[in-house]
Design an enzyme around this catalytic site. Structure first.
Site, PDB file in Angstrom:
ATOM      1  N   ASN A 114     -61.390  30.140  -7.495  1.00 38.15           N
ATOM      2  CA  ASN A 114     -60.312  29.421  -6.793  1.00 38.15           C
ATOM      3  C   ASN A 114     -59.000  29.378  -7.569  1.00 38.15           C
ATOM      4  O   ASN A 114     -57.919  29.471  -6.989  1.00 38.15           O
ATOM      5  CB  ASN A 114     -60.770  28.018  -6.400  1.00 38.15           C
ATOM      6  CG  ASN A 114     -61.109  27.161  -7.589  1.00 38.15           C
ATOM      7  OD1 ASN A 114     -61.567  27.658  -8.614  1.00 38.15           O
ATOM      8  ND2 ASN A 114     -60.869  25.876  -7.471  1.00 38.15           N
ATOM      9  N   GLY A 155     -67.764  25.996 -11.825  1.00 37.22           N
ATOM     10  CA  GLY A 155     -68.235  26.629 -10.593  1.00 37.22           C
ATOM     11  C   GLY A 155     -69.017  25.632  -9.755  1.00 37.22           C
ATOM     12  O   GLY A 155     -68.857  24.416  -9.902  1.00 37.22           O
ATOM     13  N   THR A 209     -75.165  26.503  -9.105  1.00 32.53           N
ATOM     14  CA  THR A 209     -75.132  27.428 -10.250  1.00 32.53           C
ATOM     15  C   THR A 209     -75.172  26.626 -11.548  1.00 32.53           C
ATOM     16  O   THR A 209     -75.863  27.006 -12.499  1.00 32.53           O
ATOM     17  CB  THR A 209     -73.847  28.292 -10.228  1.00 32.53           C
ATOM     18  OG1 THR A 209     -73.591  28.712  -8.900  1.00 32.53           O
ATOM     19  CG2 THR A 209     -73.961  29.490 -11.134  1.00 32.53           C
ATOM     20  N   GLU A 225     -68.315  22.090 -15.337  1.00 33.13           N
ATOM     21  CA  GLU A 225     -67.323  21.512 -14.413  1.00 33.13           C
ATOM     22  C   GLU A 225     -67.714  21.986 -13.023  1.00 33.13           C
ATOM     23  O   GLU A 225     -67.582  23.166 -12.717  1.00 33.13           O
ATOM     24  CB  GLU A 225     -65.911  22.006 -14.764  1.00 33.13           C
ATOM     25  CG  GLU A 225     -65.443  21.655 -16.162  1.00 33.13           C
ATOM     26  CD  GLU A 225     -65.212  20.171 -16.353  1.00 33.13           C
ATOM     27  OE1 GLU A 225     -65.076  19.440 -15.364  1.00 33.13           O
ATOM     28  OE2 GLU A 225     -65.191  19.734 -17.513  1.00 33.13           O
ATOM     29  N   CYS A 258     -60.837  22.219  -6.708  1.00 31.85           N
ATOM     30  CA  CYS A 258     -61.930  21.254  -6.890  1.00 31.85           C
ATOM     31  C   CYS A 258     -61.416  19.817  -6.784  1.00 31.85           C
ATOM     32  O   CYS A 258     -62.182  18.905  -6.492  1.00 31.85           O
ATOM     33  CB  CYS A 258     -62.610  21.471  -8.233  1.00 31.85           C
ATOM     34  SG  CYS A 258     -61.437  21.515  -9.595  1.00 31.85           S
ATOM     35  N   GLU A 298     -63.345  18.695 -20.483  1.00 33.64           N
ATOM     36  CA  GLU A 298     -62.439  19.682 -21.050  1.00 33.64           C
ATOM     37  C   GLU A 298     -61.105  18.990 -21.313  1.00 33.64           C
ATOM     38  O   GLU A 298     -60.933  17.822 -20.986  1.00 33.64           O
ATOM     39  CB  GLU A 298     -62.246  20.844 -20.065  1.00 33.64           C
ATOM     40  CG  GLU A 298     -63.535  21.596 -19.782  1.00 33.64           C
ATOM     41  CD  GLU A 298     -63.338  22.878 -18.983  1.00 33.64           C
ATOM     42  OE1 GLU A 298     -62.791  22.794 -17.868  1.00 33.64           O
ATOM     43  OE2 GLU A 298     -63.726  23.953 -19.476  1.00 33.64           O
TER      44      GLU A 298
HETATM   45  P1  NDP Z   1     -70.120  29.764  -8.362  1.00 32.56           P
HETATM   46  O1  NDP Z   1     -70.968  28.728  -8.978  1.00 32.56           O
HETATM   47  O2  NDP Z   1     -70.687  30.605  -7.303  1.00 32.56           O
HETATM   48  O3  NDP Z   1     -69.585  30.767  -9.470  1.00 32.56           O
HETATM   49  C1  NDP Z   1     -68.843  30.364 -10.601  1.00 32.56           C
HETATM   50  C2  NDP Z   1     -68.935  31.441 -11.656  1.00 32.56           C
HETATM   51  O4  NDP Z   1     -70.288  31.541 -12.086  1.00 32.56           O
HETATM   52  C3  NDP Z   1     -68.558  32.824 -11.162  1.00 32.56           C
HETATM   53  O5  NDP Z   1     -67.967  33.566 -12.188  1.00 32.56           O
HETATM   54  C4  NDP Z   1     -69.910  33.409 -10.797  1.00 32.56           C
HETATM   55  O6  NDP Z   1     -69.898  34.799 -10.781  1.00 32.56           O
HETATM   56  C5  NDP Z   1     -70.761  32.857 -11.917  1.00 32.56           C
HETATM   57  N1  NDP Z   1     -72.184  32.788 -11.626  1.00 32.56           N
HETATM   58  C6  NDP Z   1     -72.824  32.820 -10.442  1.00 32.56           C
HETATM   59  N2  NDP Z   1     -74.170  32.741 -10.615  1.00 32.56           N
HETATM   60  C7  NDP Z   1     -74.373  32.651 -11.952  1.00 32.56           C
HETATM   61  C8  NDP Z   1     -75.545  32.526 -12.761  1.00 32.56           C
HETATM   62  N3  NDP Z   1     -76.768  32.486 -12.239  1.00 32.56           N
HETATM   63  N4  NDP Z   1     -75.395  32.441 -14.104  1.00 32.56           N
HETATM   64  C9  NDP Z   1     -74.165  32.456 -14.662  1.00 32.56           C
HETATM   65  N5  NDP Z   1     -73.021  32.591 -13.946  1.00 32.56           N
HETATM   66  C10 NDP Z   1     -73.132  32.676 -12.602  1.00 32.56           C
HETATM   67  O7  NDP Z   1     -68.806  29.009  -7.893  1.00 32.56           O
HETATM   68  P2  NDP Z   1     -67.594  29.620  -7.075  1.00 32.56           P
HETATM   69  O8  NDP Z   1     -67.045  30.801  -7.808  1.00 32.56           O
HETATM   70  O9  NDP Z   1     -68.027  29.779  -5.660  1.00 32.56           O
HETATM   71  O10 NDP Z   1     -66.514  28.467  -7.209  1.00 32.56           O
HETATM   72  C11 NDP Z   1     -66.408  27.406  -6.348  1.00 32.56           C
HETATM   73  C12 NDP Z   1     -67.047  26.170  -6.936  1.00 32.56           C
HETATM   74  O11 NDP Z   1     -66.425  25.850  -8.174  1.00 32.56           O
HETATM   75  C13 NDP Z   1     -66.874  24.944  -6.074  1.00 32.56           C
HETATM   76  O12 NDP Z   1     -68.096  24.257  -5.998  1.00 32.56           O
HETATM   77  C14 NDP Z   1     -65.846  24.119  -6.820  1.00 32.56           C
HETATM   78  O13 NDP Z   1     -65.937  22.756  -6.561  1.00 32.56           O
HETATM   79  C15 NDP Z   1     -66.167  24.451  -8.224  1.00 32.56           C
HETATM   80  N6  NDP Z   1     -65.027  24.175  -9.099  1.00 32.56           N
HETATM   81  C16 NDP Z   1     -65.107  23.110  -9.963  1.00 32.56           C
HETATM   82  C17 NDP Z   1     -64.026  22.787 -10.768  1.00 32.56           C
HETATM   83  C18 NDP Z   1     -64.093  21.654 -11.742  1.00 32.56           C
HETATM   84  O14 NDP Z   1     -63.239  21.598 -12.623  1.00 32.56           O
HETATM   85  N7  NDP Z   1     -65.039  20.756 -11.646  1.00 32.56           N
HETATM   86  C19 NDP Z   1     -62.777  23.549 -10.693  1.00 32.56           C
HETATM   87  C20 NDP Z   1     -62.812  24.638  -9.756  1.00 32.56           C
HETATM   88  C21 NDP Z   1     -63.910  24.930  -8.986  1.00 32.56           C
HETATM   89  P3  NDP Z   1     -69.665  35.597  -9.392  1.00 32.56           P
HETATM   90  O15 NDP Z   1     -68.535  34.968  -8.680  1.00 32.56           O
HETATM   91  O16 NDP Z   1     -69.357  36.943  -9.874  1.00 32.56           O
HETATM   92  O17 NDP Z   1     -70.946  35.472  -8.650  1.00 32.56           O
END
Ligand code: NDP
Length: 482
Positions: A150, A226, A230, A248, A282, A462
């Site tokens: 995002n 993320g 995950t 996070e 987020c 963080e």
């Molecule tokens: P994901 O959890 O799908 O992915 C986040 C990252 O983790 C990506 O780089 C992804 O790779 C990687 N990933 C996926 N599966 C694994 C695994 N099994 N082991 C290690 N890494 C993995 O999240 P999104 O990318 O869909 O992001 C959206 C989410 O992030 C929302 O829930 C949002 O709320 C949250 N978010 C939280 C924030 C905070 O500060 N709390 C800030 C911004 C977002 P790939 O994409 O290549 O699959």
């Protein structure tokens, strides 16, 4: 077709598998570049490079490390427009947002931590005649840094900058959905002469590359941003290997609007808080609780302002609302809109996929900003993270009632309160289950403050000192004087 490359040991390389993943432009729905489909072998190579670079990098003086990071910041700044265009193309976000928020914040991340290490001080504890203790903060080694799609460069650099500043080397993995600005960052690192192996950027699927980082037995620290699902999986792996982790995660953030709020300002800011970056921040508010005496006025004026968020080609300078990041994400958002209808929700505004914007974007992933009311605060649409341009409005009567609604979700990232009553603001802010509460504003960020969530929104913090502490291990040394 352009090929994005891994950046390992200072070299731009293809993955060991020599396989590729399609990279889409959300505004057009078309593939425009290819990403290396890396796997655990690439992570092992990156690990070797980072491990080899660690002794040199960790022993540099603070000033030298700071200078490298400042040069990276300057390097991004020089190419701000190129970075902004790339971020907008890769994510679908309006170019003006990438120019004004994403890329400037990535620059600030490097400058903030480059200078923070020059001012950080160590602790000492005097025990009088017996002796004294001092605390050395040491980097851990190779840090694993995983970021979502995002705010791609903004969040990746929020991890890279503090990890490197305190002397770790790193392997960073951007989301496979939005890899491009990480590739540009690698080019900046090469341009400024960052020593080989200090930062390695490996692209690929999360389940393959991300998991290889998390399960690597010699990577002692993982910073992840993320989704909650995950995050839980990462916590399980990291737990088994006793790694240090910062998570996070997702959110379902409430905004509470009392009848004494400065309504005009509240609405102006709240609309951004709902729909900036297509609601894919987020910290976006997704549940608006409005005092019943101003509910109808709020609803009418809010919707008037939402009309300014017209989905359009993100490349145009005036666009305030761009495309949703992926086909999967647009399906998820539409699913929740349908769910809301089934649950008896009123779609007050929006609710539909935008089928045609212009010839270029005819296959793009656009949704109208959507406002829904008449839903139970405890229904799935009000409890689960949608992460798109969909918000709900719910009236409330008492503070007790609204506090219950706000805290009813499994998440606890951020919350917003709009009121002129200072006592109420303080008391409520204290009771809201959230890592950050804004009173009479939204998303004002000070990089010195701790950032993170409670409950299923995360573990750890963080930002500022918290980050400097997270990326170091304290060692207590006692000096006896007897
Ligand atoms: P994901 O959890 O799908 O992915 C986040 C990252 O983790 C990506 O780089 C992804 O790779 C990687 N990933 C996926 N599966 C694994 C695994 N099994 N082991 C290690 N890494 C993995 O999240 P999104 O990318 O869909 O992001 C959206 C989410 O992030 C929302 O829930 C949002 O709320 C949250 N978010 C939280 C924030 C905070 O500060 N709390 C800030 C911004 C977002 P790939 O994409 O290549 O699959």
């Amino acid at each position: 077709m352009e090929k994005i490359l891994n950046y390992i040991n200072g070299n731009f390389v293809v993955s060991k598998s020599n396989e590729w993943i399609d990279n889409y432009e959300p505004a057009t729905g078309q593939i425009y570049s290819l990403i290396p489909k890396s796997n655990s072998e690439d992570i092992q190579t990156a690990y070797e490079a980072a491990k080899t670079a660690f002794p040199m990098w960790s022993q540099l003086s603070h000033e030298d490390r700071s200078n490298y990071l400042l040069k990276i910041a300057d390097g991004i700044e020089k190419k701000l427009e190129e970075f902004a265009e790339a971020e907008s193309k890769d994510t679908g976000k309006p170019i003006k947002l990438a120019r004004s928020i994403d890329i400037p914040r990535a620059i600030s991340n490097f400058r903030f931590f480059a200078t923070a290490i020059l001012h950080a001080h160590d602790e000492a504890y005097d025990m009088g005649k017996i002796g004294f203790n001092y605390v050395k903060r040491k980097p851990l080694g190779v840090a694993g840094l995983i970021a979502p799609w995002n705010l791609p460069l903004y969040l990746l650099t929020w991890k890279i900058a503090p990890a490197l500043a305190v002397g770790n080397t790193a392997i960073a993995k951007p989301s496979e959905v939005t890899p491009y600005t990480a590739f540009l960052l690698a080019k900046v690192c090469e341009d400024i002469g960052l020593p080989k192996g200090v930062l390695n950027i490996v692209h690929g699927f999360g389940a393959e590359v991300g998991e290889a980082i998390v399960t690597h037995p010699k990577i002692p620290i993982i910073s992840f941003t993320g989704g909650t699902t995950t995050g839980k999986r990462i916590a399980q792996h990291a737990g088994k290997l006793l790694k240090k982790v910062s998570l996070e995660l997702g959110g379902k953030n409430p905004a509470i609007i009392f009848d004494d709020a400065d309504l005009q300002r509240c609405i102006e800011i709240s609309v951004r808080g709902a729909f900036n970056n297509q609601g894919q921040i987020c910290l976006c508010s997704s549940r608006f609780f409005v005092h019943k005496t101003i509910y109808e006025t709020f609803k009418k004026n809010f919707i008037e302002k939402v009309k300014n968020f017209v989905p359009n080609d993100p490349i145009l300078p005036e666009t305030s609302m761009g495309a949703i990041v992926s086909e999967m994400q647009i399906k998820k958002v539409l699913h929740y809109i349908e769910e809301a209808k089934k649950l008896g929700g009123n779609i007050l505004y929006g609710g539909k996929r935008v089928e045609f914007i212009n010839e270029r974007c005819k296959n793009g992933w656009f949704i109208e900003p959507t406002v829904i009311d008449n839903l139970d605060p405890y229904c799935s649409v009000n409890q689960e993270e949608i992460f798109g341009p969909v918000i709900t409005l719910t009236p409330f009567e008492s503070e007790k009632e609204v506090l219950e609604y706000a805290n009813s979700v499994s998440y606890g990232l951020s919350a917003v309160i709009w009121t002129q009553n200072l006592k109420r603001a303080h008391l409520l802010a204290d009771q809201l289950e959230a890592g950050i509460v804004w009173v009479n504003n939204w998303m004002v960020r000070d990089l010195r403050t701790p950032f993170g969530g409670v409950k299923e929104s995360g573990v750890g913090r963080e930002g500022g000192l918290e980050a400097l502490h997270f990326y170091t291990e304290p060692k207590n040394i006692f000096i006896g004087l007897l």
